[in-house]
Design a protein around this motif. Structure first.
Motif, PDB file in Angstrom:
ATOM      1  N   SER A 138       0.826  -1.206   0.000  1.00  0.00           N
ATOM      2  CA  SER A 138       0.000   0.000   0.000  1.00  0.00           C
ATOM      3  C   SER A 138       0.862   1.259   0.000  1.00  0.00           C
ATOM      4  CB  SER A 138      -1.004  -0.040   1.153  1.00  0.00           C
ATOM      5  OG  SER A 138      -0.681   0.816   2.172  1.00  0.00           O
ATOM      6  N   MET A 186      -5.530   0.122   2.084  1.00  0.00           N
ATOM      7  CA  MET A 186      -5.356  -0.116   0.642  1.00  0.00           C
ATOM      8  C   MET A 186      -4.361   0.853   0.017  1.00  0.00           C
ATOM      9  SD  MET A 186      -9.027  -1.113  -0.972  1.00  0.00           S
ATOM     10  CE  MET A 186      -9.884  -2.620  -0.494  1.00  0.00           C
ATOM     11  N   ASP A 187      -4.486   2.176   0.341  1.00  0.00           N
ATOM     12  CA  ASP A 187      -3.656   3.162  -0.374  1.00  0.00           C
ATOM     13  C   ASP A 187      -2.796   4.018   0.561  1.00  0.00           C
ATOM     14  OD1 ASP A 187      -5.541   4.842   0.739  1.00  0.00           O
ATOM     15  OD2 ASP A 187      -6.468   5.415  -1.163  1.00  0.00           O
ATOM     16  N   THR A 224      -5.965  -4.530  -3.048  1.00  0.00           N
ATOM     17  CA  THR A 224      -6.613  -3.898  -4.206  1.00  0.00           C
ATOM     18  C   THR A 224      -6.676  -4.842  -5.407  1.00  0.00           C
ATOM     19  OG1 THR A 224      -4.484  -2.865  -4.719  1.00  0.00           O
ATOM     20  CG2 THR A 224      -6.087  -1.518  -3.548  1.00  0.00           C
ATOM     21  N   THR A 227      -4.340  -4.509  -9.947  1.00  0.00           N
ATOM     22  CA  THR A 227      -4.289  -3.057  -9.748  1.00  0.00           C
ATOM     23  C   THR A 227      -3.573  -2.408 -10.908  1.00  0.00           C
ATOM     24  OG1 THR A 227      -4.183  -3.449  -7.363  1.00  0.00           O
ATOM     25  CG2 THR A 227      -3.509  -1.259  -8.132  1.00  0.00           C
ATOM     26  N   PHE A 241      -8.903  -0.679  -9.263  1.00  0.00           N
ATOM     27  CA  PHE A 241      -8.704  -1.773  -8.305  1.00  0.00           C
ATOM     28  C   PHE A 241      -9.664  -2.926  -8.642  1.00  0.00           C
ATOM     29  CE2 PHE A 241      -7.761   1.591  -4.756  1.00  0.00           C
ATOM     30  CZ  PHE A 241      -6.545   1.887  -5.354  1.00  0.00           C
TER      31      PHE A 241
END
Ligand SMILES: [Zn+2]
Length: 296
Positions: A138, A186-187, A224, A227, A241
Protein backbone atom coordinates in the motif's frame (compact mmCIF):
# COMPACT_ATOMS: atom_id res chain seq x y z
CA UNK A 1 7.29 42.58 1.32
CA UNK A 2 9.67 43.20 -1.56
CA UNK A 3 8.08 44.50 -4.80
CA UNK A 4 8.07 41.83 -7.47
CA UNK A 5 10.69 41.96 -10.17
CA UNK A 6 9.82 43.93 -13.31
CA UNK A 7 11.33 41.16 -15.39
CA UNK A 8 8.15 39.11 -15.04
CA UNK A 9 7.18 37.38 -18.25
CA UNK A 10 3.60 38.52 -18.80
CA UNK A 11 1.33 36.00 -20.45
CA UNK A 12 -2.08 36.89 -21.81
CA UNK A 13 -4.89 34.85 -20.36
CA UNK A 14 -8.11 34.35 -22.26
CA UNK A 15 -11.04 34.46 -19.90
CA UNK A 16 -11.77 37.31 -17.45
CA UNK A 17 -12.31 36.50 -13.78
CA UNK A 18 -15.73 35.08 -12.94
CA UNK A 19 -17.53 37.27 -10.37
CA UNK A 20 -17.19 34.63 -7.64
CA UNK A 21 -13.43 34.19 -8.09
CA UNK A 22 -11.04 35.37 -5.40
CA UNK A 23 -8.57 37.84 -6.92
CA UNK A 24 -5.45 39.14 -5.21
CA UNK A 25 -2.92 41.50 -6.74
CA UNK A 26 0.68 41.80 -5.57
CA UNK A 27 2.74 44.21 -7.65
CA UNK A 28 2.26 43.11 -11.25
CA UNK A 29 1.17 39.64 -10.25
CA UNK A 30 -2.53 38.81 -10.25
CA UNK A 31 -3.68 35.62 -8.49
CA UNK A 32 -7.15 34.31 -9.32
CA UNK A 33 -8.77 31.43 -7.43
CA UNK A 34 -11.84 29.59 -8.75
CA UNK A 35 -13.59 28.25 -5.62
CA UNK A 36 -16.58 26.74 -7.43
CA UNK A 37 -15.31 23.18 -6.75
CA UNK A 38 -13.62 23.96 -3.42
CA UNK A 39 -15.16 21.21 -1.29
CA UNK A 40 -13.58 18.29 0.57
CA UNK A 41 -12.78 15.83 -2.24
CA UNK A 42 -12.72 18.68 -4.78
CA UNK A 43 -10.14 21.22 -5.92
CA UNK A 44 -9.25 24.87 -6.37
CA UNK A 45 -8.18 26.13 -9.77
CA UNK A 46 -5.56 28.87 -9.30
CA UNK A 47 -4.45 31.07 -12.19
CA UNK A 48 -1.68 33.64 -12.48
CA UNK A 49 -1.27 36.41 -15.05
CA UNK A 50 2.47 35.80 -15.12
CA UNK A 51 4.97 33.05 -14.57
CA UNK A 52 8.01 33.65 -12.41
CA UNK A 53 10.95 31.23 -12.24
CA UNK A 54 9.22 28.64 -10.10
CA UNK A 55 5.88 29.14 -8.42
CA UNK A 56 3.96 26.86 -6.09
CA UNK A 57 0.49 26.84 -4.58
CA UNK A 58 0.28 25.35 -1.09
CA UNK A 59 -2.92 24.34 0.70
CA UNK A 60 -3.16 22.20 3.85
CA UNK A 61 0.39 20.97 3.34
CA UNK A 62 -0.02 19.91 -0.31
CA UNK A 63 2.39 21.74 -2.60
CA UNK A 64 1.51 22.07 -6.27
CA UNK A 65 3.62 23.49 -9.12
CA UNK A 66 2.09 25.98 -11.53
CA UNK A 67 1.99 24.54 -15.04
CA UNK A 68 2.46 26.65 -18.13
CA UNK A 69 1.63 27.29 -20.86
CA UNK A 70 -1.11 24.62 -20.79
CA UNK A 71 -4.36 26.59 -20.29
CA UNK A 72 -2.44 29.66 -19.14
CA UNK A 73 -0.47 29.62 -15.90
CA UNK A 74 -2.54 27.28 -13.76
CA UNK A 75 -2.34 25.09 -10.69
CA UNK A 76 -4.94 22.48 -9.79
CA UNK A 77 -4.89 22.31 -5.99
CA UNK A 78 -6.53 19.23 -4.47
CA UNK A 79 -8.63 19.35 -1.30
CA UNK A 80 -8.53 16.15 0.76
CA UNK A 81 -11.75 14.49 1.90
CA UNK A 82 -10.50 15.00 5.46
CA UNK A 83 -10.16 18.82 5.01
CA UNK A 84 -12.27 21.00 7.33
CA UNK A 85 -14.75 23.30 5.59
CA UNK A 86 -14.39 27.02 6.35
CA UNK A 87 -11.77 29.72 5.86
CA UNK A 88 -8.32 28.58 4.74
CA UNK A 89 -5.10 30.20 3.59
CA UNK A 90 -3.71 29.35 0.17
CA UNK A 91 0.00 30.09 -0.03
CA UNK A 92 1.49 31.25 -3.33
CA UNK A 93 5.25 30.73 -3.14
CA UNK A 94 7.49 32.52 -5.62
CA UNK A 95 11.08 31.39 -5.98
CA UNK A 96 13.04 33.96 -8.00
CA UNK A 97 16.60 35.23 -8.19
CA UNK A 98 15.54 37.81 -5.59
CA UNK A 99 14.69 35.02 -3.17
CA UNK A 100 11.66 33.21 -1.85
CA UNK A 101 8.41 35.05 -1.22
CA UNK A 102 5.16 33.65 0.20
CA UNK A 103 1.88 35.43 -0.63
CA UNK A 104 -1.10 34.37 1.53
CA UNK A 105 -4.53 34.34 -0.14
CA UNK A 106 -7.70 34.01 1.95
CA UNK A 107 -9.92 31.31 0.48
CA UNK A 108 -12.84 29.20 1.67
CA UNK A 109 -13.63 25.49 1.52
CA UNK A 110 -17.37 24.90 1.25
CA UNK A 111 -18.98 22.04 3.16
CA UNK A 112 -20.12 18.95 1.28
CA UNK A 113 -21.92 16.00 2.80
CA UNK A 114 -21.32 12.52 1.43
CA UNK A 115 -23.78 9.79 2.45
CA UNK A 116 -22.17 7.06 4.59
CA UNK A 117 -22.04 3.50 3.41
CA UNK A 118 -21.59 0.17 5.16
CA UNK A 119 -19.57 -2.55 3.45
CA UNK A 120 -19.60 -6.23 4.38
CA UNK A 121 -16.32 -8.00 3.62
CA UNK A 122 -17.03 -11.57 2.52
CA UNK A 123 -15.93 -14.13 5.12
CA UNK A 124 -13.54 -15.89 2.77
CA UNK A 125 -11.70 -12.63 1.98
CA UNK A 126 -11.11 -11.52 5.59
CA UNK A 127 -7.75 -13.36 5.88
CA UNK A 128 -6.36 -10.96 3.22
CA UNK A 129 -6.35 -8.22 5.90
CA UNK A 130 -3.81 -10.27 7.86
CA UNK A 131 -1.41 -10.65 4.92
CA UNK A 132 1.88 -9.01 5.94
CA UNK A 133 2.71 -7.95 2.38
CA UNK A 134 -0.29 -5.58 2.35
CA UNK A 135 1.23 -2.61 4.21
CA UNK A 136 4.41 -2.55 2.10
CA UNK A 137 2.30 -2.82 -1.06
CA UNK A 138 0.00 0.00 0.00
CA UNK A 139 2.96 2.37 0.57
CA UNK A 140 4.33 1.39 -2.86
CA UNK A 141 0.89 2.11 -4.35
CA UNK A 142 0.81 5.56 -2.71
CA UNK A 143 4.22 6.39 -4.20
CA UNK A 144 2.74 5.65 -7.62
CA UNK A 145 -0.39 7.73 -6.89
CA UNK A 146 1.85 10.72 -6.05
CA UNK A 147 3.59 10.69 -9.44
CA UNK A 148 4.05 14.02 -11.16
CA UNK A 149 5.21 14.30 -14.76
CA UNK A 150 5.19 17.66 -16.48
CA UNK A 151 3.38 16.95 -19.72
CA UNK A 152 -0.43 16.75 -19.74
CA UNK A 153 -1.34 13.61 -21.70
CA UNK A 154 -5.08 14.28 -21.93
CA UNK A 155 -6.44 16.24 -24.87
CA UNK A 156 -10.16 15.88 -24.20
CA UNK A 157 -12.48 15.41 -21.20
CA UNK A 158 -12.04 12.15 -19.27
CA UNK A 159 -14.42 9.36 -20.28
CA UNK A 160 -15.92 6.74 -17.92
CA UNK A 161 -13.99 3.43 -18.04
CA UNK A 162 -17.19 1.43 -18.61
CA UNK A 163 -20.22 2.86 -20.42
CA UNK A 164 -22.64 2.99 -17.46
CA UNK A 165 -23.32 5.49 -14.65
CA UNK A 166 -21.30 4.88 -11.45
CA UNK A 167 -22.87 4.47 -8.02
CA UNK A 168 -22.63 7.93 -6.40
CA UNK A 169 -20.38 6.88 -3.54
CA UNK A 170 -17.22 8.95 -4.07
CA UNK A 171 -16.34 10.47 -0.69
CA UNK A 172 -18.70 8.31 1.35
CA UNK A 173 -17.46 7.68 4.88
CA UNK A 174 -17.24 3.90 5.14
CA UNK A 175 -17.69 1.37 7.88
CA UNK A 176 -16.74 -2.23 7.40
CA UNK A 177 -18.08 -5.45 8.79
CA UNK A 178 -15.27 -7.98 9.02
CA UNK A 179 -12.38 -5.53 9.23
CA UNK A 180 -11.38 -2.02 10.29
CA UNK A 181 -9.60 0.83 8.47
CA UNK A 182 -9.75 -0.99 5.15
CA UNK A 183 -9.56 2.10 2.88
CA UNK A 184 -6.39 3.45 4.51
CA UNK A 185 -4.80 0.01 4.39
CA UNK A 186 -5.36 -0.12 0.64
CA UNK A 187 -3.66 3.16 -0.37
CA UNK A 188 -1.92 4.41 2.82
CA UNK A 189 -4.02 7.60 2.74
CA UNK A 190 -5.56 8.76 6.04
CA UNK A 191 -9.31 8.41 6.52
CA UNK A 192 -11.99 5.83 5.84
CA UNK A 193 -13.64 7.38 2.81
CA UNK A 194 -14.47 5.81 -0.54
CA UNK A 195 -11.77 7.27 -2.77
CA UNK A 196 -13.24 6.49 -6.15
CA UNK A 197 -16.28 5.68 -8.25
CA UNK A 198 -17.74 2.16 -8.43
CA UNK A 199 -19.25 0.80 -11.62
CA UNK A 200 -21.44 -2.19 -10.87
CA UNK A 201 -20.68 -4.60 -13.69
CA UNK A 202 -20.28 -8.40 -13.71
CA UNK A 203 -16.83 -9.95 -14.18
CA UNK A 204 -15.35 -9.90 -17.68
CA UNK A 205 -16.61 -6.48 -18.87
CA UNK A 206 -14.06 -4.49 -20.90
CA UNK A 207 -12.45 -1.53 -19.09
CA UNK A 208 -11.03 1.35 -21.14
CA UNK A 209 -8.63 4.21 -20.40
CA UNK A 210 -10.43 7.42 -19.27
CA UNK A 211 -7.69 9.47 -20.94
CA UNK A 212 -4.28 8.98 -22.50
CA UNK A 213 -1.36 8.21 -20.24
CA UNK A 214 1.48 5.93 -19.27
CA UNK A 215 1.00 2.69 -17.29
CA UNK A 216 2.85 3.14 -13.99
CA UNK A 217 1.75 -0.03 -12.25
CA UNK A 218 0.09 -3.24 -13.46
CA UNK A 219 0.32 -5.75 -10.64
CA UNK A 220 -1.64 -8.09 -8.43
CA UNK A 221 -1.72 -6.70 -4.86
CA UNK A 222 -3.20 -8.31 -1.76
CA UNK A 223 -5.97 -5.80 -0.96
CA UNK A 224 -6.61 -3.90 -4.21
CA UNK A 225 -6.31 -7.08 -6.29
CA UNK A 226 -5.39 -6.69 -9.96
CA UNK A 227 -4.29 -3.06 -9.75
CA UNK A 228 -3.61 -0.64 -12.58
CA UNK A 229 -2.26 2.90 -12.23
CA UNK A 230 -2.09 5.35 -15.15
CA UNK A 231 -0.10 8.61 -15.15
CA UNK A 232 -2.01 11.24 -17.15
CA UNK A 233 0.60 13.94 -16.44
CA UNK A 234 0.67 17.13 -14.33
CA UNK A 235 -0.04 15.18 -11.16
CA UNK A 236 -3.24 13.53 -12.44
CA UNK A 237 -3.26 9.75 -11.91
CA UNK A 238 -6.00 7.12 -12.42
CA UNK A 239 -6.15 3.92 -10.37
CA UNK A 240 -8.23 0.82 -11.05
CA UNK A 241 -8.70 -1.77 -8.31
CA UNK A 242 -10.17 -5.30 -8.22
CA UNK A 243 -9.86 -5.95 -11.97
CA UNK A 244 -10.35 -9.47 -13.33
CA UNK A 245 -7.49 -9.21 -15.81
CA UNK A 246 -4.96 -6.59 -16.94
CA UNK A 247 -4.03 -6.48 -20.64
CA UNK A 248 -1.42 -3.69 -20.60
CA UNK A 249 2.16 -3.64 -19.36
CA UNK A 250 4.02 -1.22 -17.13
CA UNK A 251 5.73 1.49 -19.16
CA UNK A 252 3.29 1.25 -22.07
CA UNK A 253 1.60 4.41 -23.34
CA UNK A 254 -2.15 4.15 -23.84
CA UNK A 255 -4.46 6.40 -25.80
CA UNK A 256 -7.84 7.57 -24.48
CA UNK A 257 -10.35 4.68 -24.51
CA UNK A 258 -7.67 2.06 -25.17
CA UNK A 259 -8.60 -1.38 -23.74
CA UNK A 260 -6.95 -1.96 -20.34
CA UNK A 261 -8.41 -5.28 -19.20
CA UNK A 262 -11.65 -6.60 -17.75
CA UNK A 263 -13.70 -6.19 -14.57
CA UNK A 264 -13.56 -8.64 -11.68
CA UNK A 265 -13.62 -8.92 -7.89
CA UNK A 266 -9.95 -9.56 -7.11
CA UNK A 267 -8.42 -8.56 -3.76
CA UNK A 268 -10.64 -7.36 -0.91
CA UNK A 269 -13.63 -6.63 -3.11
CA UNK A 270 -17.06 -7.39 -1.65
CA UNK A 271 -18.57 -8.03 -5.12
CA UNK A 272 -17.64 -7.74 -8.80
CA UNK A 273 -17.30 -4.11 -9.88
CA UNK A 274 -14.85 -1.64 -11.41
CA UNK A 275 -13.32 0.84 -8.95
CA UNK A 276 -11.87 3.97 -10.61
CA UNK A 277 -10.05 6.46 -8.42
CA UNK A 278 -8.47 9.73 -9.58
CA UNK A 279 -5.64 11.27 -7.57
CA UNK A 280 -4.40 14.82 -7.97
CA UNK A 281 -0.89 15.18 -6.54
CA UNK A 282 -1.56 12.05 -4.48
CA UNK A 283 -4.88 13.34 -3.08
CA UNK A 284 -8.10 11.50 -4.03
CA UNK A 285 -10.52 13.87 -5.74
CA UNK A 286 -13.94 13.41 -7.28
CA UNK A 287 -13.21 12.27 -10.88
CA UNK A 288 -16.27 14.21 -12.07
CA UNK A 289 -15.14 17.55 -10.61
CA UNK A 290 -11.56 17.12 -11.79
CA UNK A 291 -12.72 16.09 -15.27
CA UNK A 292 -14.70 19.35 -15.56
CA UNK A 293 -11.72 21.43 -14.43
CA UNK A 294 -9.35 19.72 -16.87
CA UNK A 295 -11.69 20.43 -19.76
CA UNK A 296 -11.62 24.20 -19.16
ZN1 LIG B 1 -14.70 1.39 -4.87
Amino acid sequence: MKPLSLSILLLVLGSPAAPEDVVKKVGQLSIRVDESRAVPGGLMVVRLNALLGTTFAILNGTRVTFEAPHHGVRALVPIALTASPGPAVLGIELVTRQGRQRVPVDVAISPKTYPPRAVVIPLEKRPLLLDRAASRQSRMLLENLRTHSDKAEWTEPFKPPVPIAPTPTFGSPETFTGGEAVDSRMDSIFGEYHRGLDYMVPPGVAVSAPAAGTILLAESLVLTGQTLVIDHGQGVVSAFFHLGRIDVQEGARVEAQAPLGVSGDSGLSPYPHVHWGVYLHGVAVDPTLLGEALAE
